[in-house]
Design a protein around this motif. Structure first.
Motif, PDB file in Angstrom:
ATOM      1  N   TYR A  26       0.811  -1.227   0.000  1.00 43.02           N
ATOM      2  CA  TYR A  26       0.000   0.000   0.000  1.00 43.02           C
ATOM      3  C   TYR A  26       0.844   1.276   0.000  1.00 43.02           C
ATOM      4  CZ  TYR A  26       0.710   0.857   5.025  1.00 43.02           C
ATOM      5  OH  TYR A  26       1.262   1.131   6.254  1.00 43.02           O
ATOM      6  N   ILE A  27       2.161   1.144   0.287  1.00 40.87           N
ATOM      7  CA  ILE A  27       3.079   2.278   0.111  1.00 40.87           C
ATOM      8  C   ILE A  27       3.964   1.901  -1.087  1.00 40.87           C
ATOM      9  CG2 ILE A  27       4.900   3.678   1.152  1.00 40.87           C
ATOM     10  CD1 ILE A  27       3.711   2.937   3.916  1.00 40.87           C
ATOM     11  N   GLN A  62       9.554   2.843   9.239  1.00 37.78           N
ATOM     12  CA  GLN A  62       8.095   2.949   9.363  1.00 37.78           C
ATOM     13  C   GLN A  62       7.632   3.081  10.824  1.00 37.78           C
ATOM     14  OE1 GLN A  62       5.810   3.435   6.930  1.00 37.78           O
ATOM     15  NE2 GLN A  62       7.574   3.789   5.630  1.00 37.78           N
ATOM     16  N   SER A  63       6.743   2.214  11.294  1.00 36.70           N
ATOM     17  CA  SER A  63       6.149   2.420  12.620  1.00 36.70           C
ATOM     18  C   SER A  63       7.113   2.209  13.776  1.00 36.70           C
ATOM     19  CB  SER A  63       4.943   1.506  12.814  1.00 36.70           C
ATOM     20  OG  SER A  63       3.854   2.027  12.113  1.00 36.70           O
ATOM     21  N   LYS A  66       7.660   5.148  15.858  1.00 36.04           N
ATOM     22  CA  LYS A  66       6.673   5.603  16.848  1.00 36.04           C
ATOM     23  C   LYS A  66       7.227   5.540  18.275  1.00 36.04           C
ATOM     24  CE  LYS A  66       2.408   4.592  14.203  1.00 36.04           C
ATOM     25  NZ  LYS A  66       2.806   4.236  12.865  1.00 36.04           N
ATOM     26  N   PHE A  94      -3.220  -1.534  12.734  1.00 31.05           N
ATOM     27  CA  PHE A  94      -2.578  -0.239  13.032  1.00 31.05           C
ATOM     28  C   PHE A  94      -3.332   0.957  12.477  1.00 31.05           C
ATOM     29  CE2 PHE A  94      -0.858   0.243   8.772  1.00 31.05           C
ATOM     30  CZ  PHE A  94      -0.558  -1.041   8.351  1.00 31.05           C
ATOM     31  N   ASN A 113      -1.527   4.112  14.486  1.00 32.33           N
ATOM     32  CA  ASN A 113      -1.327   5.317  13.674  1.00 32.33           C
ATOM     33  C   ASN A 113      -1.986   6.559  14.282  1.00 32.33           C
ATOM     34  OD1 ASN A 113      -0.033   3.534  12.037  1.00 32.33           O
ATOM     35  ND2 ASN A 113      -1.171   4.039  10.178  1.00 32.33           N
ATOM     36  N   GLU A 157       4.113   7.761   0.443  1.00 33.42           N
ATOM     37  CA  GLU A 157       3.054   7.487   1.424  1.00 33.42           C
ATOM     38  C   GLU A 157       2.015   8.606   1.467  1.00 33.42           C
ATOM     39  OE1 GLU A 157       4.271   6.312   5.327  1.00 33.42           O
ATOM     40  OE2 GLU A 157       2.191   5.876   5.857  1.00 33.42           O
ATOM     41  N   ASN A 164      -4.654   7.443   6.953  1.00 27.12           N
ATOM     42  CA  ASN A 164      -4.028   8.380   7.889  1.00 27.12           C
ATOM     43  C   ASN A 164      -4.694   9.753   7.804  1.00 27.12           C
ATOM     44  OD1 ASN A 164      -2.147   6.632   9.128  1.00 27.12           O
ATOM     45  ND2 ASN A 164      -0.840   6.744   7.319  1.00 27.12           N
ATOM     46  N   TYR A 188       4.526  13.317  10.241  1.00 26.41           N
ATOM     47  CA  TYR A 188       4.340  11.883  10.530  1.00 26.41           C
ATOM     48  C   TYR A 188       4.943  11.012   9.416  1.00 26.41           C
ATOM     49  CZ  TYR A 188       1.952   7.375  10.796  1.00 26.41           C
ATOM     50  OH  TYR A 188       1.685   6.025  10.816  1.00 26.41           O
ATOM     51  N   CYS A 192       8.102   8.208   9.548  1.00 30.49           N
ATOM     52  CA  CYS A 192       7.983   6.822   9.081  1.00 30.49           C
ATOM     53  C   CYS A 192       9.023   6.508   8.007  1.00 30.49           C
ATOM     54  CB  CYS A 192       6.591   6.557   8.509  1.00 30.49           C
ATOM     55  SG  CYS A 192       5.276   6.573   9.732  1.00 30.49           S
ATOM     56  N   TYR A 239       0.107  -4.298  17.445  1.00 31.04           N
ATOM     57  CA  TYR A 239      -1.304  -4.131  17.067  1.00 31.04           C
ATOM     58  C   TYR A 239      -2.139  -5.324  17.526  1.00 31.04           C
ATOM     59  CZ  TYR A 239       1.677  -1.302  14.159  1.00 31.04           C
ATOM     60  OH  TYR A 239       2.666  -0.483  13.741  1.00 31.04           O
ATOM     61  N   GLY A 256       7.441  -2.541  12.214  1.00 31.58           N
ATOM     62  CA  GLY A 256       7.104  -1.543  11.193  1.00 31.58           C
ATOM     63  C   GLY A 256       6.796  -2.267   9.893  1.00 31.58           C
ATOM     64  N   VAL A 257       5.982  -1.659   9.030  1.00 31.20           N
ATOM     65  CA  VAL A 257       5.616  -2.341   7.785  1.00 31.20           C
ATOM     66  C   VAL A 257       6.765  -2.418   6.770  1.00 31.20           C
ATOM     67  CG1 VAL A 257       3.097  -2.063   7.834  1.00 31.20           C
ATOM     68  CG2 VAL A 257       4.510  -0.274   6.811  1.00 31.20           C
TER      69      VAL A 257
HETATM   70  N1  GLN Z   1       3.703   4.653   7.594  1.00 32.23           N
HETATM   71  C1  GLN Z   1       2.847   3.524   7.828  1.00 32.23           C
HETATM   72  C2  GLN Z   1       1.404   3.980   7.909  1.00 32.23           C
HETATM   73  O1  GLN Z   1       1.153   5.044   8.435  1.00 32.23           O
HETATM   74  C3  GLN Z   1       3.272   2.866   9.117  1.00 32.23           C
HETATM   75  C4  GLN Z   1       2.488   1.622   9.425  1.00 32.23           C
HETATM   76  C5  GLN Z   1       3.296   0.565  10.120  1.00 32.23           C
HETATM   77  O2  GLN Z   1       4.533   0.508  10.011  1.00 32.23           O
HETATM   78  N2  GLN Z   1       2.615  -0.357  10.758  1.00 32.23           N
HETATM   79  O3  GLN Z   1       0.524   3.298   7.452  1.00 32.23           O
END
Ligand code: GLN
Length: 303
Positions: A26-27, A62-63, A66, A94, A113, A157, A164, A188, A192, A239, A256-257
């Motif tokens: 999705y990214i 990525q996450s 956080k 997430f 998120n 992204e 988001n 944000y 990531c 998650y 992280g994804v």
């Molecule tokens: N940047 C990704 C998002 O906002 C981070 C999600 C993840 O790593 N789980 O969807």
């Protein structure tokens, strides 16, 4: 304990597996990553290091970012942070939205998120040069000035971050964002997009395993704050798979994804794994297995 042999055995066993999960699609920028990358880096709190595979290659954290954003926000706002965020596991993916609506714009925790978007808003309001200051914070924690954002990933992204945007707009409608939706999400997405290796990540999270003191001996947070962040990692870091990670691995951690995972045992070690193939819950498939094998073989976990 022969950590090097243990890491090599785990790497060898898992590399042979046919099912390596699926890279995040999705990214768009993340979809290009080679699924065969696989690295592990172990940083003992006493300063020893052990590593195997692609532990020096950069990937999109990525996450995993956080936990750093949370640490920075906690050091700025103290317990006032918890007026805007809860500390309960969400039991949901997430990017889940409906709980946020039901619970009046208070995200379940800072590691989903919506929670991280609130943290980004707080940092945006409190840092002089948010992107630069956050990057310097990470560089300082990892003791490595080569760390950077990947603008292509951040832009990629931004184009597809519809959920988001939905979360940020909901937060704004409940008055839980001070800044503009666009500005908060821009920051944000940059967080990531940070690129780090397993080696850099394992070193950067050293302070979570060492009562807030980083590998250069600087105190960033109090022991009590670190205890709380580690508790949130254990209950919320994966998650709707946080229970599974505690059950199989038994350590606080964060995924992280991009396929990275960090985990730690206070006073003992931090560890980072990277394998970009994800399982159905968005966590690295081989990374989860590697950490399960590591805590089983070494008999080291918080339990
Ligand atoms: N940047 C990704 C998002 O906002 C981070 C999600 C993840 O790593 N789980 O969807």
């Amino acid at each position: 304990m022969d950590y090097q042999t243990i890491l090599e055995d785990i790497h060898h066993n898992l590399t042979a597996r046919k099912d390596k999960g699926k890279v995040a699609l999705y990214i768009p920028e993340l979809a290009k990553v080679n699924i065969d990358n696989f690295g592990i880096y172990l940083n003992l709190i006493n300063g020893e290091n052990y590593a195997v595979g692609d532990y020096n290659k950069l990937f999109s954290i990525q996450s995993t970012s956080k936990i750093f954003a949370l640490a920075k926000a906690f050091s700025i706002a103290g317990n006032d942070l918890w007026k805007r965020l809860d500390v309960e596991p969400s039991g949901n993916p997430f990017n889940h939205l409906s709980l946020l609506e039901q619970e009046n714009g208070i995200p379940r925790n800072p590691l989903i998120n919506s929670g991280a978007i609130v943290i980004s808003d707080l940092l945006l309001s409190n840092l002089k040069n948010p992107k630069k200051d956050f990057l310097n914070y990470i560089r300082d924690l990892a003791n490595d000035d080569s760390i950077n954002y990947n603008e292509e990933v951040a832009k990629s992204e931004k184009k597809t971050g519809f959920r988001n945007y939905a979360a940020a707009n909901l937060l704004k409608s409940f008055s839980n964002l001070e800044n503009n939706v666009e500005d908060v999400l821009d920051f944000y997405f940059y967080q990531c997009s940070l690129e780090m290796s397993c080696a850099q990540l394992a070193k950067a999270v050293h302070f979570f395993g060492n009562h807030g003191v980083c590998s250069q001996g600087k105190k960033h947070l109090s022991s009590s704050q670190i205890k709380r962040i580690n508790a949130i990692m254990l209950t919320c870091g994966f998650y709707d798979e946080a229970g599974e990670f505690a059950f199989e691995v038994g350590l606080p951690g964060k995924s992280g994804v991009g396929g990275g995972i960090i985990a730690l045992l206070p006073n003992d070690f931090t560890i980072a794994t990277w394998s970009p193939g994800l399982n159905a819950k968005g966590n690295s498939l081989l990374g989860m297995h590697a950490l399960e094998q590591f805590t089983t073989k070494t008999k080291r976990s918080i339990f």
